[in-house]
Motif scaffolding. Structure first.
Motif, PDB file in Angstrom:
ATOM      1  N   ASN A 112     -64.966   9.514  41.019  1.00 15.62           N
ATOM      2  CA  ASN A 112     -65.272  11.197  40.380  1.00 15.62           C
ATOM      3  C   ASN A 112     -66.559  11.325  40.815  1.00 15.62           C
ATOM      4  OD1 ASN A 112     -65.327  13.582  38.860  1.00 15.62           O
ATOM      5  ND2 ASN A 112     -66.186  12.638  37.628  1.00 15.62           N
ATOM      6  N   PHE A 118     -71.707  16.109  46.536  1.00 13.54           N
ATOM      7  CA  PHE A 118     -72.487  15.902  45.673  1.00 13.54           C
ATOM      8  C   PHE A 118     -72.403  14.314  44.868  1.00 13.54           C
ATOM      9  CE2 PHE A 118     -71.793  20.528  45.879  1.00 13.54           C
ATOM     10  CZ  PHE A 118     -72.856  20.146  46.289  1.00 13.54           C
ATOM     11  N   TRP A 256     -63.329  10.930  32.165  1.00 10.94           N
ATOM     12  CA  TRP A 256     -65.463  10.888  32.540  1.00 10.94           C
ATOM     13  C   TRP A 256     -65.805  11.696  31.667  1.00 10.94           C
ATOM     14  CZ3 TRP A 256     -61.687   9.786  36.986  1.00 10.94           C
ATOM     15  CH2 TRP A 256     -61.471  11.137  36.990  1.00 10.94           C
ATOM     16  N   CYS A 257     -64.942  13.131  31.301  1.00 10.76           N
ATOM     17  CA  CYS A 257     -65.208  14.226  31.546  1.00 10.76           C
ATOM     18  C   CYS A 257     -66.526  14.340  30.834  1.00 10.76           C
ATOM     19  CB  CYS A 257     -64.004  15.122  30.932  1.00 10.76           C
ATOM     20  SG  CYS A 257     -62.773  15.713  31.968  1.00 10.76           S
ATOM     21  N   PHE A 258     -67.206  15.430  30.810  1.00  9.37           N
ATOM     22  CA  PHE A 258     -68.801  15.407  30.267  1.00  9.37           C
ATOM     23  C   PHE A 258     -69.449  16.825  29.649  1.00  9.37           C
ATOM     24  CE2 PHE A 258     -69.842  14.737  34.450  1.00  9.37           C
ATOM     25  CZ  PHE A 258     -70.890  15.930  34.638  1.00  9.37           C
ATOM     26  N   ILE A 260     -73.019  19.170  29.290  1.00 12.33           N
ATOM     27  CA  ILE A 260     -74.223  19.172  29.669  1.00 12.33           C
ATOM     28  C   ILE A 260     -74.879  20.802  28.412  1.00 12.33           C
ATOM     29  CG2 ILE A 260     -76.011  19.790  30.631  1.00 12.33           C
ATOM     30  CD1 ILE A 260     -74.541  19.238  33.487  1.00 12.33           C
ATOM     31  N   PHE A 283     -62.733  23.219  25.549  1.00 14.19           N
ATOM     32  CA  PHE A 283     -62.843  22.248  26.582  1.00 14.19           C
ATOM     33  C   PHE A 283     -62.995  23.511  27.658  1.00 14.19           C
ATOM     34  CE2 PHE A 283     -61.803  19.357  29.860  1.00 14.19           C
ATOM     35  CZ  PHE A 283     -63.089  19.021  30.050  1.00 14.19           C
ATOM     36  N   ARG A 293     -56.170  26.885  28.290  1.00 14.36           N
ATOM     37  CA  ARG A 293     -56.115  25.423  27.783  1.00 14.36           C
ATOM     38  C   ARG A 293     -55.425  26.147  25.973  1.00 14.36           C
ATOM     39  NH1 ARG A 293     -58.521  21.723  31.138  1.00 14.36           N
ATOM     40  NH2 ARG A 293     -57.455  22.013  33.167  1.00 14.36           N
TER      41      ARG A 293
ATOM     42  N   PRO B   5     -78.255  16.527  42.442  1.00  9.66           N
ATOM     43  CA  PRO B   5     -77.771  18.003  41.925  1.00  9.66           C
ATOM     44  C   PRO B   5     -78.075  18.866  40.941  1.00  9.66           C
ATOM     45  CG  PRO B   5     -76.162  15.834  42.228  1.00  9.66           C
ATOM     46  CD  PRO B   5     -77.521  15.519  42.363  1.00  9.66           C
ATOM     47  N   TYR B   6     -78.354  17.815  40.208  1.00 10.82           N
ATOM     48  CA  TYR B   6     -78.551  18.577  38.801  1.00 10.82           C
ATOM     49  C   TYR B   6     -79.686  19.374  38.215  1.00 10.82           C
ATOM     50  CZ  TYR B   6     -74.332  15.648  37.264  1.00 10.82           C
ATOM     51  OH  TYR B   6     -73.537  15.069  37.366  1.00 10.82           O
ATOM     52  N   TYR B 103     -73.216  26.684  45.582  1.00  5.06           N
ATOM     53  CA  TYR B 103     -71.895  26.075  45.039  1.00  5.06           C
ATOM     54  C   TYR B 103     -70.426  26.741  45.449  1.00  5.06           C
ATOM     55  CZ  TYR B 103     -74.774  23.096  42.781  1.00  5.06           C
ATOM     56  OH  TYR B 103     -76.248  22.347  42.275  1.00  5.06           O
ATOM     57  N   LYS B 244     -69.852  23.316  33.710  1.00  3.74           N
ATOM     58  CA  LYS B 244     -71.014  22.596  33.604  1.00  3.74           C
ATOM     59  C   LYS B 244     -71.537  21.846  34.027  1.00  3.74           C
ATOM     60  CE  LYS B 244     -71.318  23.360  28.882  1.00  3.74           C
ATOM     61  NZ  LYS B 244     -72.069  23.028  27.702  1.00  3.74           N
ATOM     62  N   CYS B 245     -70.792  21.698  35.366  1.00  6.79           N
ATOM     63  CA  CYS B 245     -72.056  20.884  36.021  1.00  6.79           C
ATOM     64  C   CYS B 245     -71.803  21.121  36.875  1.00  6.79           C
ATOM     65  CB  CYS B 245     -71.445  18.669  36.833  1.00  6.79           C
ATOM     66  SG  CYS B 245     -69.998  18.972  37.080  1.00  6.79           S
ATOM     67  N   ILE B 247     -70.385  20.988  39.902  1.00  4.49           N
ATOM     68  CA  ILE B 247     -70.459  20.028  41.557  1.00  4.49           C
ATOM     69  C   ILE B 247     -69.380  19.025  41.018  1.00  4.49           C
ATOM     70  CG2 ILE B 247     -72.331  19.558  42.291  1.00  4.49           C
ATOM     71  CD1 ILE B 247     -73.304  17.520  40.328  1.00  4.49           C
ATOM     72  N   GLY B 248     -68.157  19.367  40.851  1.00  2.41           N
ATOM     73  CA  GLY B 248     -66.908  18.699  40.494  1.00  2.41           C
ATOM     74  C   GLY B 248     -66.958  17.567  39.745  1.00  2.41           C
ATOM     75  N   LYS B 249     -67.721  16.903  38.986  1.00  2.00           N
ATOM     76  CA  LYS B 249     -67.771  16.076  38.242  1.00  2.00           C
ATOM     77  C   LYS B 249     -67.535  16.061  36.942  1.00  2.00           C
ATOM     78  CE  LYS B 249     -69.947  13.958  41.424  1.00  2.00           C
ATOM     79  NZ  LYS B 249     -69.384  13.961  42.789  1.00  2.00           N
ATOM     80  N   CYS B 250     -67.575  17.388  36.114  1.00  2.00           N
ATOM     81  CA  CYS B 250     -67.488  16.995  34.491  1.00  2.00           C
ATOM     82  C   CYS B 250     -66.112  17.433  33.631  1.00  2.00           C
ATOM     83  CB  CYS B 250     -68.357  18.715  34.073  1.00  2.00           C
ATOM     84  SG  CYS B 250     -67.720  19.448  34.109  1.00  2.00           S
ATOM     85  N   GLY B 251     -65.402  17.988  35.003  1.00  2.00           N
ATOM     86  CA  GLY B 251     -63.806  17.935  34.707  1.00  2.00           C
ATOM     87  C   GLY B 251     -63.057  18.744  33.858  1.00  2.00           C
ATOM     88  N   ARG B 252     -63.470  20.587  33.764  1.00  2.00           N
ATOM     89  CA  ARG B 252     -62.685  21.216  33.359  1.00  2.00           C
ATOM     90  C   ARG B 252     -62.810  22.313  33.855  1.00  2.00           C
ATOM     91  NH1 ARG B 252     -66.336  21.149  28.346  1.00  2.00           N
ATOM     92  NH2 ARG B 252     -67.847  19.403  30.077  1.00  2.00           N
ATOM     93  N   ASN B 254     -60.667  22.765  36.064  1.00  2.00           N
ATOM     94  CA  ASN B 254     -59.644  22.793  37.755  1.00  2.00           C
ATOM     95  C   ASN B 254     -58.498  23.749  36.332  1.00  2.00           C
ATOM     96  OD1 ASN B 254     -59.064  20.627  35.085  1.00  2.00           O
ATOM     97  ND2 ASN B 254     -57.216  20.064  35.948  1.00  2.00           N
ATOM     98  N   LYS B 262     -65.210  23.668  43.130  1.00  2.00           N
ATOM     99  CA  LYS B 262     -65.353  23.014  44.745  1.00  2.00           C
ATOM    100  C   LYS B 262     -64.773  23.556  45.434  1.00  2.00           C
ATOM    101  CE  LYS B 262     -65.857  18.037  45.439  1.00  2.00           C
ATOM    102  NZ  LYS B 262     -65.613  17.000  45.093  1.00  2.00           N
TER     103      LYS B 262
END
Lengths: 352, 279
Positions: A112, A118, A256-258, A260, A283, A293, B5-6, B103, B244-245, B247-252, B254, B262
Motif C-alpha cells: 500500500n 505516490f 493500514w487505513c487512516f 487525516i 469511515f 456501506r 504528496p501530502y 489526481y 481522505k488522502c 493518493i490511494g493509501k487511506c483505504g476508504r 474503493n 486512483k
C-alpha cells in the motif's frame, strides 16, 4: 555473490541480556515488554525490560512503521509560512523478537504505502530504518493459523535475523546483509553452533508446525469464491453479530487505513494522521448523508473482501492476512475469522 | 525521494463568482499557485481532481471545473455543503488555500477525437462536465456535434448560466437547459434532465455520452441512453466516494477492488456494470 560468512550463529542463554544491551547501543530497540497481563512490542531502555517468556504481543509492527497518530504537517494560520512538512527522524530502529507472522505482514503495508505513483514518504522513512530480529514460534498460540495461509512459525519474510530457541540458548539465522552485520558486531558474544544444536533446531522447527491446531480453508479458493459473493447472505449474518467496535482492524497487522484531520493547540496547527477503521460507519459517510456501506454487514464484508479478494486482485494474488489470530481471539463478540472463511467456503460451493 | 504528496501548495484566490445563492450556494473560485514552478508542473486533464485544503478544517476532493486549455489558473465550482466547503464560501479574494494534485484518471478526451459529445448534467454535476466541454470547445475541430443538456432544481440553481447561454449563442454547441418545476418566466423545458434527453432523443451515432449529477439522475439518464442505442462503453460518468488522502493509501474510496481516487473518478458504464454495488 555468495557470502563466505557463517549463515548461522549461536547465542548462549546466559548471554541474551548482553546481546540486547549491545543492540541498545546500535539504535532504538523495540521488544516485547510486559504491561500488566499483556505483552506490548515497545521501546525498551534496558535489557532487563525484555520479556523472555511472552504471549503474542497485543500490538503488531504496524505501530512502528505507521504510528497510531502522527503529525504530517504543521501550519500557523497567521504566519508567513503556509505550512511545513513534518517528516519523521530517520533513527535506526531494531525490533527484537517480533514474530514471523508480524514481520510478514509488513509486506502488505509495503504494497500500500510504497505503491506508485505516490509512495508515502512518512512510511518509507520509517520502514527503511527498521531492522527486524524475529523469534520463531516454537510453541504457537491457540488462535494461530499461519501455516494454512502461506506462512510458517519460522518464516523469514522481511526478517534480517530469525532466532530459534533451543535448550542451551538461541540459534541465529542471518537472512540479510544487515542481519549479518549484527552478527559481526556481536562476534565476541556469538559462538559457533554444534551439530547437536543443528539437530535440535530442526526438531524444534518441525515440531512447531505440528503444534498449530487451527486450519483455515484454502485461501486462494476463498479468494476466488469471494468474487461472486458480494451479495451473499452470510454478510448480514456476521454483521448482525458484530458490534462494530473495530478492534479486529486495530489489532490486525495488515490493516493500514487512516484518517487525516486538522487539530489546533496553543496557537499552532497540526495536520494529523490517525488510524481509522472500515468497521466504523463514518469511515465512508458522504457529506450528502449517503453511505455506501450503511450497515454492519457491508462493513464486515469490506474487511474480509479487502484481505481475501481485493488485495489479491490488486497485488498479484497476495492475500493480506498472516493468520496471527488476533482478530478472532480478541473480538468481544467471538466472531472467528476462520468461521467466516468456512462459511465462504461452504456458501461458495452452493453458488458454484 | 519524490516530493511529499501530502504537502499542499499555496494558491491565491484571484476571483470568486457567485453562481447560485441560498443554503446550497455554488461559487466558482479561480486560483493561482503562488509558486510559478508548481503552476507549470500542475498538468491536468479534464475530469481530474485536486485536494483543496483549508487549514483548521481539513481537505476536500474537488474536480477541476476549468479546462487546461483555458488559462494557467485553476477553477473549482464548489457547493456550500460540508465541513470544508462551508468555510471555503467565507474566503475572500487574495486569501490562500492549499491545493494538491492532480489526481485520478480524468476523461479520455484524446480517445474521443472525431466523435460527437453529448453532455448530461444535473446540479453541481456540471462542475466536472464543464472541464470537458470547455476542453472540447477549445479544440472544436477535433470533435463532431457537441450538446449540453443541463438541469437544475430551479432557474436560480443553474450554475454557469451566462456562460452556457453564450455558448449556445456562439453556435459552437447545442445547449438544452431545464428546471425541475415550472416558473413564470421560464421558457425552456420543465422536468428532469433525462426526460429532456428522451424528448429530444439525440442520436447515438458516433457519439460519446457523459453524464454527471445526482445518483438518481445518472441511473435514469443511463437507462435513457441505452434505449437511444448508446453502447455501455460509450457512456461515461464520474463516481464519488469519501476520500481522505486522494493518493490511494487511506483505504476508504474503493468500489470493490477499485480505488476511485486512483482508477476513477471517470468510469464507463461498461466498467460500472462489472463493479459490485459498493457505492
Amino acid at each position: 555473490m555468495v557470502s563466505k560468512e557463517e549463515p548461522l550463529g549461536f547465542l548462549p542463554k546466559e548471554k541474551l541480556k548482553e546481546f540486547v544491551q549491545e543492540l541498545l547501543g546500535l539504535g532504538v530497540v523495540l521488544a516485547p515488554k510486559k504491561e500488566g497481563d499483556i505483552t506490548i512490542m515497545q521501546e525498551i531502555r534496558t535489557a532487563g525490560e525484555l520479556a523472555e517468556d511472552f504471549e503474542q504481543t497485543r500490538n503488531n509492527l504496524r505501530t512502528i512503521v505507521e504510528p497510531q497518530n502522527e503529525i504530517l504537517l504543521t501550519y500557523q494560520p497567521s504566519a508567513e509560512l503556509f505550512c511545513e512538512e513534518n517528516l519523521p527522524e530517520e533513527k535506526q530502529k531494531i525490533v527484537f523478537w517480533c514474530r514471523p507472522c508480524d514481520a510478514r505482514a509488513i509486506s502488505y503495508l509495503d504494497d500500500n504505502f510504497k505503491d506508485e505513483p505516490f509512495p508515502d514518504p512518512y512510511y518509507i522513512r520509517r520502514r527503511d530504518r527498521v531492522l527486524l530480529i524475529g523469534l520463531g514460534c516454537d510453541s504457537p498460540f491457540p488462535y494461530c493459523f499461519c501455516s494454512s495461509i502461506g506462512g510458517s512459525p519460522f518464516g523469514k519474510d522481511n526478517l534480517d535475523i530469525v532466532m530459534t530457541r533451543v535448550d542451551r540458548g538461541y540459534i541465529l539465522e542471518y537472512i540479510t546483509e544487515n542481519g549479518q552485520e549484527i552478527g559481526r558486531k556481536m562476534s565476541d558474544i556469538i559462538q559457533r553452533l554444534t551439530d547437536d544444536d543443528m539437530t535440535e533446531m530442526r526438531k524444534v522447527q518441525e515440531n512447531a508446525d505440528k503444534m498449530i491446531r487451527r486450519k483455515a480453508p484454502d485461501p486462494s479458493d476463498i479468494s476466488r469464491k469471494l468474487s461472486s459473493m458480494f451479495e451473499s447472505p452470510i454478510w448480514k449474518k456476521w454483521g448482525d453479530k458484530c458490534i462494530g467496535c473495530g478492534i479486529c482492524t486495530y489489532l490486525c497487522p495488515t490493516c493500514w487505513c487512516f484518517d487525516i484531520n486538522d487539530v489546533e493547540s496553543r496557537g499552532k496547527g497540526y495536520r494529523i494522521r490517525t488510524w481509522d477503521s472500515c468497521q466504523f460507519p463514518l469511515f465512508t459517510l458522504h457529506t450528502s448523508s449517503h453511505n455506501p456501506r450503511p450497515d454492519k454487514g457491508s462493513r464486515v464484508r469490506q474487511r474480509v473482501m479487502h484481505k481475501y479478494n481485493y488485495h489479491p486482485i490488486n497485488y498479484g494474488g497476495r492475500i493480506a492476512c498472516v493468520g496471527c489470530g488476533r482478530c478472532s481471539e480478541l473480538c468481544p463478540m467471538d466472531i472467528d475469522l476462520i468461521s467466516i472463511l468456512e462459511d465462504i467456503s461452504k456458501a461458495g460451493e452452493k453458488d458454484a | 525521494m519524490p516530493e511529499n504528496p501530502y504537502l499542499p501548495h499555496a494558491a491565491v484566490v484571484r476571483d470568486i463568482a457567485q453562481e447560485t445563492s441560498g443554503e446550497r450556494a455554488v461559487r466558482t473560485f479561480t486560483v493561482d499557485f503562488e509558486d510559478e514552478n508548481v503552476s507549470s508542473n500542475f498538468k491536468y486533464r479534464p475530469g481530474q481532481l485536486a485536494m483543496i485544503s483549508v487549514f483548521g478544517r481539513g481537505e476536500s476532493m474537488i474536480s477541476m471545473t476549468s479546462s487546461p486549455t483555458m488559462s494557467k489558473s485553476l477553477q473549482f465550482a464548489i457547493m456550500r455543503y460540508g465541513r470544508v466547503t462551508s468555510v471555503l464560501h467565507y474566503l475572500e479574494i487574495g486569501e490562500k488555500i492549499g491545493v494538491r494534485g492532480p489526481y485520478g484518471n480524468g476523461f479520455p478526451v484524446a480517445d474521443w477525437k472525431g466523435k460527437s459529445l453529448l453532455f448530461i448534467g444535473g446540479g453541481i454535476g456540471i462542475a466536472p462536465l464543464r472541464s470537458a466541454y470547455m476542453y472540447a470547445l477549445d479544440n472544436r475541430k477535433d470533435y463532431g456535434e457537441i450538446s449540453i443538456f443541463y438541469g437544475a432544481r430551479s432557474s436560480q440553481n443553474i450554475v454557469f448560466r451566462k456562460e452556457l447561454e453564450s455558448i449556445a449563442q456562439s453556435g459552437k454547441a447545442k445547449v438544452e437547459l431545464s428546471i425541475d418545476k415550472p416558473e413564470d418566466d421560464w421558457k425552456g423545458f420543465v422536468g428532469f434532465v433525462p426526460a429532456n434527453v428522451k424528448r429530444l432523443s439525440p442520436t447515438s451515432d458516433n457519439t460519446i455520452a457523459i453524464a454527471c449529477g445526482p445518483v438518481v439522475m445518472i441511473k435514469v439518464a443511463i437507462d435513457e441512453l441505452l434505449s437511444l442505442g448508446f453502447a455501455p462503453e460509450r457512456i461515461f460518468t464520474t463516481m464519488e466516494n469519501k476520500m481522505k488522502c486522494g493518493i490511494g493509501k487511506c483505504g476508504r474510496c474503493n468500489i470493490g477492488s477499485v480505488l476511485v481516487c486512483k482508477k476513477g473518478p471517470v468510469f464507463s458504464y461498461d466498467q460500472i456494470q462489472k463493479m459490485p454495488r459498493d457505492f
